[in-house]
Design a protein around this motif. Structure first.
Motif, short mmCIF file in Angstrom:
data_model
loop_
_atom_site.label_atom_id
_atom_site.label_comp_id
_atom_site.label_asym_id
_atom_site.label_seq_id
_atom_site.Cartn_x
_atom_site.Cartn_y
_atom_site.Cartn_z
N ILE A 140 0.82 -1.31 -0.08
CA ILE A 140 0.01 -0.19 0.11
C ILE A 140 0.85 1.33 0.07
O ILE A 140 0.32 2.13 -0.83
CB ILE A 140 -1.25 -0.15 1.19
N PRO A 141 1.90 1.40 1.08
CA PRO A 141 2.79 2.51 0.77
C PRO A 141 3.21 2.56 -0.54
O PRO A 141 3.46 3.73 -1.21
CB PRO A 141 3.97 2.33 1.68
N LEU A 142 3.75 1.63 -1.17
CA LEU A 142 4.55 1.66 -2.54
C LEU A 142 3.33 2.29 -3.63
O LEU A 142 3.64 2.79 -4.48
CB LEU A 142 5.22 0.12 -3.04
N TYR A 143 2.23 1.87 -3.43
CA TYR A 143 1.10 1.92 -4.19
C TYR A 143 0.81 3.60 -4.19
O TYR A 143 0.71 4.34 -5.21
CB TYR A 143 -0.32 1.52 -3.96
N LEU A 144 1.02 3.94 -2.96
CA LEU A 144 0.69 5.35 -2.82
C LEU A 144 1.85 6.37 -3.25
O LEU A 144 1.64 7.27 -4.09
CB LEU A 144 0.44 5.82 -1.34
N VAL A 145 3.03 5.72 -3.39
CA VAL A 145 4.23 6.31 -4.06
C VAL A 145 3.93 6.25 -5.53
O VAL A 145 4.10 7.32 -6.25
CB VAL A 145 5.57 5.75 -3.62
N ALA A 146 3.58 5.28 -6.13
CA ALA A 146 3.58 5.30 -7.42
C ALA A 146 2.40 6.07 -7.96
O ALA A 146 2.26 6.62 -9.09
CB ALA A 146 2.96 3.40 -7.92
N VAL A 147 1.09 6.29 -6.92
CA VAL A 147 0.25 7.15 -7.74
C VAL A 147 0.69 8.87 -7.65
O VAL A 147 0.54 9.24 -8.63
CB VAL A 147 -0.91 7.08 -6.50
N GLN A 148 1.53 9.08 -6.57
CA GLN A 148 2.33 10.44 -6.52
C GLN A 148 3.19 10.46 -7.54
O GLN A 148 3.20 11.61 -8.51
CB GLN A 148 3.15 10.64 -5.30
N HIS A 182 2.97 9.27 -10.62
CA HIS A 182 2.20 9.10 -12.05
C HIS A 182 2.69 7.83 -12.58
O HIS A 182 3.04 8.00 -14.01
CB HIS A 182 2.10 10.37 -12.69
N ILE A 183 3.10 6.86 -12.04
CA ILE A 183 3.67 5.57 -12.92
C ILE A 183 2.74 4.49 -12.71
O ILE A 183 3.22 3.19 -13.01
CB ILE A 183 5.12 5.39 -12.43
N GLN A 184 1.60 5.07 -12.56
CA GLN A 184 0.42 3.51 -12.66
C GLN A 184 0.65 3.51 -14.33
O GLN A 184 0.61 4.53 -15.12
CB GLN A 184 -0.87 3.97 -12.23
N ASN A 185 -0.03 2.08 -14.44
CA ASN A 185 -0.24 1.72 -15.87
C ASN A 185 0.81 2.17 -16.89
O ASN A 185 1.10 2.71 -17.93
CB ASN A 185 -1.32 2.67 -16.74
N SER A 186 2.08 1.82 -16.19
CA SER A 186 3.43 1.98 -17.01
C SER A 186 4.33 0.99 -16.76
O SER A 186 4.27 0.26 -15.76
CB SER A 186 4.27 3.29 -16.66
N ILE A 212 -1.54 -1.66 -9.57
CA ILE A 212 -1.28 -0.41 -10.57
C ILE A 212 -1.57 -0.42 -12.12
O ILE A 212 -1.46 0.61 -12.59
CB ILE A 212 0.18 -0.04 -10.28
N SER A 213 -1.75 -1.54 -12.10
CA SER A 213 -2.44 -1.52 -13.69
C SER A 213 -4.01 -1.61 -13.88
O SER A 213 -4.71 -2.62 -13.84
CB SER A 213 -1.90 -2.85 -14.76
N GLN A 214 -4.64 -0.54 -14.01
CA GLN A 214 -5.99 -0.40 -14.19
C GLN A 214 -6.55 -0.64 -15.93
O GLN A 214 -7.39 -1.00 -16.04
CB GLN A 214 -6.73 0.78 -13.65
#
Lengths: 298, 284
Positions: free
Chosen positions: B132-140, B142-146, B223-225
């Motif tokens: 979950i912390p990693l996910y929040l970092v990824a959101v910040q 903007h590297i979701q879906n990459s 992270i891959s929506q």
């Protein structure tokens, strides 16, 4: 001059390990600290407000939540129900395989083959087999000599737990067989020969020689499989996504995922993550104690 | 090796071998089921009793598997994604593990053992606890879906570092000293003296890493929506939930998803099995 070379080499050493230090700091240590800090807040994913500091209230909530205790129960049932049979069967199978004159290699490959497949693929195959009209019912009914009975593999709350255990057992049995075969191979044959000359039966040598000498491998396998079982996710996720009842198999990782990602309750999900981490840390500490002071001498 | 002598022992021995063969057959049944069912129409798969030999080859299953229920052919893209992610992760894991293992095994600097312990300690942090912390970092970031987002948390792992360090500890120091006296640079030494001698252990590490990455479900799930950036395990989950009834196409997808790892296993089975054994020597 000599000191200069040593300093230069030390600098090269630091340069070689630096990328890993940066990586592990950013992607292991920072997140676990962050998870702990977040677990003390009421943070929600989409909220723009600054999250409130709530102390240990998330932990208090979890400890009085029947949903959380259900996850602990589901995880404990799955872990005990999987790793004990895994341990016993893989040890016995490995012992028997090493006693074979021919075909040891093909036997190993046959038992190992499910371990090659992805966990998701394994779960999907079993989903078909456990279908009300599928192989599992046919097989069990033939075995019991009855007809047309549905055993609710994916529908009844007891059976769905058994089904997830079955999938995991099937997938990992060969993996642990191989580890035990490696462990057994490290016992010098001369020990067995001496025992046979002294008139020991095969069962005696298994109980008196194999088991004690294999203790480090047994300790290793039990902790390894236990830690893996505590982290189980794929099978339970796929089963619930495909319509199996959620509550009986709502293991802790699934609960973390649903609480954090589906319900956006990041603070509470982080508290669960920290509890999972502490449980696994405890088991790892036990492992280090058990195998650390355990040098076998032949 | 055990040699039965008396008649009772012989009978017991054959009994044990028979049980082992029955067990092995039972383990293989679901795999045989997957292969045969992928060639059957749905009606045949759920027929009672199950016919183990398909009547002909029901190619529609594979067409359906590849086209998807919405004819978007997204499975092929997801397959490519899995390849890219698993290959990149394998490459970086091998590279970073070997330079780190080399640094820890062959150089003396202050805090060297501490660094080693610190890296080993990360083995105790389950990914499930930090996702979950990693996910929040990824959101910040903007590297979701990459691809960056999919690979970033897995670029290297403690097990790889451990494996390379243990292997290099026994590497003869004289070879390195000789190269240094000849005036070779450190990077050159690593590339041309050290690395080529690590091929077997690198093969083991590559096989384990690729295989593990091919299987990864949880992180891509976070992270891959977008459909385009999903990997094979996500596709399977989606496909199973959306068309649960068509068992044939489902088994075809399962079979197609397994082909890369099966090929890997058939060509590198030595390192696969070696990998399991390496795990067991992790302690001690």
């Amino acid at each position: 001059m000599r000191g200069g070379i040593e300093r230069k080499m030390a600098r090269w050493g630091v340069a070689f390990v630096m990328p890993a230090i940066v990586f592990f700091t950013l992607f292991s240590f920072y997140p676990i600290v962050s998870a702990f800090l977040t677990s003390l807040t009421s943070r929600k994913i989409l909220s723009l407000l600054k999250p409130d500091f709530v102390g240990f209230r998330n932990y208090g909530y979890l400890l009085s939540s029947s949903d959380f205790w259900n996850s602990i129960r589901a995880t404990a049932v799955f872990t005990l129900g999987t790793f004990i049979p895994l341990l016993i069967f893989s040890l016995v199978i490995a012992f028997f395989i090493t006693g074979m004159k021919r075909g040891q290699r093909s036997m190993q490959l046959a038992y190992y083959s499910p371990a090659i497949l992805s966990s998701v693929v394994a779960a999907v195959i079993w989903l078909s087999i456990l279908d009300p009209r599928g192989l599992a019912n046919q097989f069990l009914n033939t075995l019991l000599g009855i007809q047309g009975v549905d055993h609710h593999w994916l529908a009844s709350s007891v059976m769905v737990q058994f089904s997830t255990i079955l999938v995991y057992f099937w997938k990992y049995i060969g993996y642990f067989v191989i580890i035990f075969i490696t462990g057994l191979a490290s016992i010098p044959p001369s020990v067995y020969e001496a025992a046979t000359i002294d008139g020991a039966s095969r069962w005696q040598s298994f109980g008196r020689i194999t088991l004690p000498l294999l203790r480090p491998t047994i300790a290793f396998v039990s902790i390894m499989s236990m830690l893996q079982c505590l982290k189980t996710f794929s099978t339970q996720y796929l089963f619930t996504q495909s319509g199996a009842p959620g509550a009986p198999i709502n293991v802790i990782t699934l609960n973390i995922y649903n609480t954090g990602i589906r319900d956006h309750l990041i603070g509470r999900a982080s508290a669960m993550s920290i509890i999972l981490f502490v449980i696994m840390l405890g088991f790892t500490a036990v492992q280090l104690r058990v195998s650390g002071g355990d040098k076998v001498s032949y | 090796m055990y040699t039965p002598v008396t008649p009772v022992q012989k009978i017991a021995h054959y009994l044990v071998v028979t049980l082992l063969i029955i067990g092995a057959a039972a383990v293989l049944v679901p795999i045989v089921f997957m292969i045969t069912a992928s060639a059957m129409p749905a009606g045949d798969i759920l027929a009672m009793p199950y016919r183990w030999i398909p009547r002909g080859f029901h190619v529609e299953n594979f067409v359906r598997a590849i086209r998807g229920n919405d004819a978007s052919f997204i499975f092929l893209r997801n397959l490519l994604n899995s390849f890219i992610v698993a290959s990149v992760v394998t490459l970086t894991t091998v590279l970073l593990s070997s330079i780190t293992g080399y640094g820890l095994a062959k150089f003396k600097f202050r805090g060297r053992y501490l660094v080693f312990l610190m890296i080993m300690a990360t083995m105790m942090i389950p990914f499930e606890a930090i996702m979950i912390p990693l996910y929040l970092v990824a959101v910040q970031l903007h590297i979701q879906n990459s691809y960056v987002g999919l690979t970033l948390p897995f670029l290297v792992n403690a097990f790889g570092v451990f494996l390379m360090r243990q292997y290099l500890l026994t590497y003869p120091q004289e070879y390195l000293d000789a190269a240094r006296i000849d005036g070779a640079g450190e990077i050159w030494i690593f590339r041309t003296v050290v690395l080529p001698n690590c091929i077997p252990v690198i093969a083991t590490l590559s096989v384990i890493t690729f295989r593990t990455q091919w299987d990864t479900l949880l992180w891509p799930l976070l992270i891959s929506q977008s459909e385009k950036m999903k990997t094979v395990p996500l596709y399977i989950v989606k496909f199973a939930a959306e068309k649960y009834t068509d068992e044939g196409a489902m088994m075809a997808v399962a079979l197609l998803a397994s082909i890369p790892v099966v090929i890997l296993f058939l060509t590198m089975s030595k390192y696969f099995i070696g990998g399991a054994a390496v795990y067991s020597s992790r302690k001690g």
